[in-house]
Design an enzyme around this catalytic site. Structure first.
Site, PDB file in Angstrom:
ATOM      1  N   ALA A   9       0.822  -1.210   0.000  1.00 12.12           N
ATOM      2  CA  ALA A   9       0.000   0.000   0.000  1.00 12.12           C
ATOM      3  C   ALA A   9       0.858   1.263   0.000  1.00 12.12           C
ATOM      4  O   ALA A   9       0.502   2.265   0.609  1.00 12.12           O
ATOM      5  CB  ALA A   9      -0.934  -0.007   1.202  1.00 12.12           C
ATOM      6  N   ARG A  15      -4.469   8.532  -9.923  1.00  5.98           N
ATOM      7  CA  ARG A  15      -5.792   8.760 -10.518  1.00  5.98           C
ATOM      8  C   ARG A  15      -6.909   9.003  -9.495  1.00  5.98           C
ATOM      9  O   ARG A  15      -8.009   9.395  -9.853  1.00  5.98           O
ATOM     10  CB  ARG A  15      -6.155   7.582 -11.436  1.00  5.98           C
ATOM     11  CG  ARG A  15      -5.487   7.677 -12.795  1.00  5.98           C
ATOM     12  CD  ARG A  15      -5.810   6.484 -13.657  1.00  5.98           C
ATOM     13  NE  ARG A  15      -5.043   5.305 -13.254  1.00  5.98           N
ATOM     14  CZ  ARG A  15      -5.346   4.060 -13.602  1.00  5.98           C
ATOM     15  NH1 ARG A  15      -6.423   3.826 -14.345  1.00  5.98           N
ATOM     16  NH2 ARG A  15      -4.601   3.051 -13.205  1.00  5.98           N
ATOM     17  N   ASN A 227      -8.663   2.240  -8.857  1.00  8.88           N
ATOM     18  CA  ASN A 227      -7.663   3.209  -9.307  1.00  8.88           C
ATOM     19  C   ASN A 227      -8.190   4.634  -9.322  1.00  8.88           C
ATOM     20  O   ASN A 227      -7.428   5.580  -9.308  1.00  8.88           O
ATOM     21  CB  ASN A 227      -7.164   2.841 -10.706  1.00  8.88           C
ATOM     22  CG  ASN A 227      -6.432   1.515 -10.686  1.00  8.88           C
ATOM     23  OD1 ASN A 227      -5.532   1.312  -9.881  1.00  8.88           O
ATOM     24  ND2 ASN A 227      -6.849   0.600 -11.537  1.00  8.88           N
ATOM     25  N   ARG A 332     -27.879  12.497  20.291  1.00  7.47           N
ATOM     26  CA  ARG A 332     -26.436  12.739  20.157  1.00  7.47           C
ATOM     27  C   ARG A 332     -25.655  11.912  21.177  1.00  7.47           C
ATOM     28  O   ARG A 332     -26.244  11.233  22.011  1.00  7.47           O
ATOM     29  CB  ARG A 332     -26.192  14.235  20.280  1.00  7.47           C
ATOM     30  CG  ARG A 332     -26.808  15.014  19.096  1.00  7.47           C
ATOM     31  CD  ARG A 332     -26.755  16.508  19.342  1.00  7.47           C
ATOM     32  NE  ARG A 332     -25.428  16.931  19.733  1.00  7.47           N
ATOM     33  CZ  ARG A 332     -25.176  18.042  20.434  1.00  7.47           C
ATOM     34  NH1 ARG A 332     -26.159  18.832  20.808  1.00  7.47           N
ATOM     35  NH2 ARG A 332     -23.933  18.348  20.754  1.00  7.47           N
TER      36      ARG A 332
HETATM   37  C1  UD1 Z   1       0.273  -5.728 -10.697  1.00  7.75           C
HETATM   38  C2  UD1 Z   1       1.016  -6.938 -11.217  1.00  7.75           C
HETATM   39  C3  UD1 Z   1       0.250  -7.486 -12.420  1.00  7.75           C
HETATM   40  C4  UD1 Z   1      -1.173  -7.807 -12.029  1.00  7.75           C
HETATM   41  C5  UD1 Z   1      -1.839  -6.560 -11.470  1.00  7.75           C
HETATM   42  C6  UD1 Z   1      -3.220  -6.913 -10.950  1.00  7.75           C
HETATM   43  C7  UD1 Z   1       3.370  -6.525 -10.793  1.00  7.75           C
HETATM   44  C8  UD1 Z   1       4.661  -6.177 -11.393  1.00  7.75           C
HETATM   45  N1  UD1 Z   1       2.351  -6.578 -11.623  1.00  7.75           N
HETATM   46  O1  UD1 Z   1       0.381  -4.728 -11.687  1.00  7.75           O
HETATM   47  O2  UD1 Z   1       0.886  -8.661 -12.893  1.00  7.75           O
HETATM   48  O3  UD1 Z   1      -1.907  -8.283 -13.164  1.00  7.75           O
HETATM   49  O4  UD1 Z   1      -1.059  -6.054 -10.374  1.00  7.75           O
HETATM   50  O5  UD1 Z   1      -3.861  -5.753 -10.548  1.00  7.75           O
HETATM   51  O6  UD1 Z   1       3.309  -6.769  -9.594  1.00  7.75           O
HETATM   52  N2  UD1 Z   1       2.904  -0.886  -4.764  1.00  7.75           N
HETATM   53  C9  UD1 Z   1       3.753  -0.546  -3.742  1.00  7.75           C
HETATM   54  N3  UD1 Z   1       5.013  -0.122  -4.058  1.00  7.75           N
HETATM   55  C10 UD1 Z   1       5.435  -0.047  -5.330  1.00  7.75           C
HETATM   56  C11 UD1 Z   1       4.553  -0.386  -6.372  1.00  7.75           C
HETATM   57  C12 UD1 Z   1       3.289  -0.819  -6.026  1.00  7.75           C
HETATM   58  O7  UD1 Z   1       3.398  -0.598  -2.564  1.00  7.75           O
HETATM   59  O8  UD1 Z   1       6.600   0.344  -5.528  1.00  7.75           O
HETATM   60  C13 UD1 Z   1       1.546  -1.319  -4.417  1.00  7.75           C
HETATM   61  C14 UD1 Z   1       0.506  -0.384  -4.949  1.00  7.75           C
HETATM   62  O9  UD1 Z   1       0.201   0.619  -3.982  1.00  7.75           O
HETATM   63  C15 UD1 Z   1      -0.667  -1.288  -5.230  1.00  7.75           C
HETATM   64  C16 UD1 Z   1      -0.033  -2.639  -5.497  1.00  7.75           C
HETATM   65  O10 UD1 Z   1       1.290  -2.565  -5.032  1.00  7.75           O
HETATM   66  O11 UD1 Z   1      -1.505  -1.423  -4.114  1.00  7.75           O
HETATM   67  C17 UD1 Z   1      -0.032  -2.994  -6.988  1.00  7.75           C
HETATM   68  O12 UD1 Z   1       0.758  -2.071  -7.674  1.00  7.75           O
HETATM   69  P1  UD1 Z   1       0.385  -1.575  -9.129  1.00  7.75           P
HETATM   70  O13 UD1 Z   1       1.382  -0.563  -9.547  1.00  7.75           O
HETATM   71  O14 UD1 Z   1      -1.040  -1.185  -9.202  1.00  7.75           O
HETATM   72  O15 UD1 Z   1       0.623  -2.896  -9.989  1.00  7.75           O
HETATM   73  P2  UD1 Z   1       0.079  -3.165 -11.454  1.00  7.75           P
HETATM   74  O16 UD1 Z   1       0.908  -2.422 -12.415  1.00  7.75           O
HETATM   75  O17 UD1 Z   1      -1.371  -2.953 -11.489  1.00  7.75           O
HETATM   76 CA    CA Z   2      -2.981  -1.945 -10.148  1.00 12.52          CA
END
Ligand code: UD1
Ligand code: CA
Length: 465
Positions: A9, A15, A227, A332
């Site tokens: 997280a 977005r 998102n 309240r």
């Molecule tokens: C990721 C998966 C993808 C999958 C998709 C499903 C990877 C590389 N890809 O892609 O295969 O189909 O989820 O929704 O894992 N986050 C961090 N730190 C970071 C990056 C992300 O905490 O440096 C957290 C984000 O806050 C989020 C989650 O990891 O809650 C997923 O990250 P996101 O960038 O949305 O991954 P996707 O590109 O959607």
């Molecule tokens: Ca995602």
């Protein structure tokens, strides 16, 4: 077998167009990251580790001490986020770890249970949840051979042929902890996004001869990521429906599910009816055989059996069994209604405890006080609790009759069985069984109006002429 969880997280969630971190945005009143965490804990996982970054302090404050936290100050991908959690993971002493994103509010304990069960039964080193989507654009694709997933390729890195694959990575995984700890430092960021991908752990485990399983789930909601604010609203609709259905199947009549909003922690007894426009929030408990609504909002309140709440607003209130309020009551924090007590229209009660069978039927304010059993409070009665500096208490005994439009100036004690004449301003204590009259004595002048009318008419005639 000890199992913990990691919730990713740290991402900004651009977005969402928000000052708040994405995981803090609420779905049915609960931060998304906490919904994921609750599902983990419901599945029997120990203290999940939340990886925080953007707005991390806010997220930690909201989620509280039920979690461990790891900071990822710069977001270099999901693999990097998992690396930041390795110290906490080691410290947890867990054998297995479930990893999930913090922006998938519709995940349920059943998904984690199924995934962990499959992982243990199959003897895999890693198990990934997958879904088959008609439109897989944007997702990581599951590349398989006869033995299971060989690797996950991100959409941006995929070849045209790989992009044909409809089975996608739901981003929910189970790993053997020693395997994950061994693999994470080997991940590289040589890819289209220059990020460390957690998904690359799959190929790395296979390359070392480890078994990887892919478990496909039928319900695409499990991976529904939020998102933007519209997806947030859509996810809330799905969760709301689940909560409503649970109560309906437990014996609660919900007249109109489309206009009824119940947060996940609310408890409702059987044979209660919720009319349209009912909103139940926070730690609210409703007893059996209650009638709630229409157009009622109840927050952090406790309602006993057989109560009626009609078109009212309650916050931090307690209603004992068979009490009623409304229409248009405002209860309240600290308002307590005893058994069979009745609060009518436009009555506000704050930090005041009312005994049994009390009636406050119309247009009153009862703040900072108490009222004994069987007392009747007439229309328009006001507890003057505030002098501009301090709040003071009004104590009304049992079996008191307070006449309409009385003003009780606190601090004041009104004794048992006493009577307050209508329209009184009461500034001195009233002993038991006494009558208090605090108003100007009425004068009656016989025939006075006849003379007055004559004078007025004469003046009117003079001005006309
Ligand atoms: C990721 C998966 C993808 C999958 C998709 C499903 C990877 C590389 N890809 O892609 O295969 O189909 O989820 O929704 O894992 N986050 C961090 N730190 C970071 C990056 C992300 O905490 O440096 C957290 C984000 O806050 C989020 C989650 O990891 O809650 C997923 O990250 P996101 O960038 O949305 O991954 P996707 O590109 O959607
Ligand atoms: Ca995602």
């Amino acid at each position: 077998m000890r199992i913990t969880g990691i919730i990713l997280a740290a991402g900004k969630g651009t977005r969402m167009k928000s000052e708040l971190p994405k995981g803090l945005h609420r779905v049915c009143g609960i931060p998304m990251a906490a919904l994921v965490g609750r599902a983990m804990m419901d599945a029997g996982l120990e203290r999940p580790i939340v990886v925080v970054g953007h707005g991390g302090d806010l997220l930690i404050e909201a989620l509280g001490p039920a979690y461990d936290y790891a900071w990822q100050h710069e977001q270099h991908g999901t693999g990097h986020a998992a690396m930041m959690a390795t110290d906490a993971l080691r410290a947890s002493g867990a054998n297995l770890v479930v990893i999930a994103p913090g922006d998938t509010p519709l995940l349920s304990a059943a998904v984690f249970e199924a995934l962990v069960g499959h992982h243990i039964d199959s003897g895999a080193k890693a198990t990934v949840a997958t879904a088959v989507l008609a439109d897989a654009t944007g997702y990581g694709r599951i590349v398989r051979d006869d033995h299971g997933p060989t690797r996950i390729v991100e959409h941006k890195d995929a070849t045209p042929t790989e992009r044909e694959i409809k089975e996608v990575n739901a981003a929910i995984y189970v790993f053997d902890v020693p395997t994950l700890l061994e693999i994470l430092p080997t991940l590289s960021n040589e890819n289209e996004q220059h990020e460390y991908y957690l998904t690359d752990a799959i190929a790395a485990i296979r390359a070392r001869g480890g078994k990887v399983e892919g478990l496909a789930f039928d319900d695409p909601d499990i991976m529904r990521g939020v998102n933007d604010r519209w997806q947030l609203a859509e996810a809330a609709k799905v969760l709301r429906q689940r909560v409503l259905k649970k109560h309906a199947l437990n014996g609660v009549t919900i007249v109109d599910p489309d206009t009824t909003y119940i947060e996940p922690d609310v408890v409702i007894g059987t044979d209660s009816t919720l009319e349209p426009g009912t909103i139940l929030e926070g730690n609210t408990t409703i007893g059996s055989r209650c009638h709630i609504g229409p157009n009622t909002k109840i927050l952090d309140s406790t309602i006993g059996d057989g109560c009626v709440v009609l078109m009212s607003h309650l916050n931090g209130a307690t209603m004992l069994s068979s009490s009623r309020c409304g229409p248009y009551a405002n209860l309240r924090p600290g308002a307590v209604l005893g058994e069979q007590t009745k609060i009518g229209n436009f009555v506000e009660v704050k930090n005041a405890q009312l005994g049994a069978r009390v009636a406050v039927s119309h247009l009153s304010y009862l703040g900072d006080g108490e009222v004994g059993d069987d007392t009747n409070i007439g229309a328009g009665t006001i507890f003057c609790n505030y002098d501009g500096f301090l709040k003071h208490r009004t104590v009304v005994g049992e079996g008191v009759f307070v006449g309409s439009n009385s003003t009780l100036v606190a601090p004041i004690n009104i004794g048992d069985g006493s009577m307050i004449a209508a329209g009184s301003v009461v500034t001195k204590d009233v002993p038991a069984d006494a009558l208090a009259m605090g108003r100007a004595r009425q004068e009656v002048k016989d025939g006075w109006v006849v003379e007055w009318r004559r004078r007025q008419q004469a003046e009117k005639d003079r001005r006309k002429s």
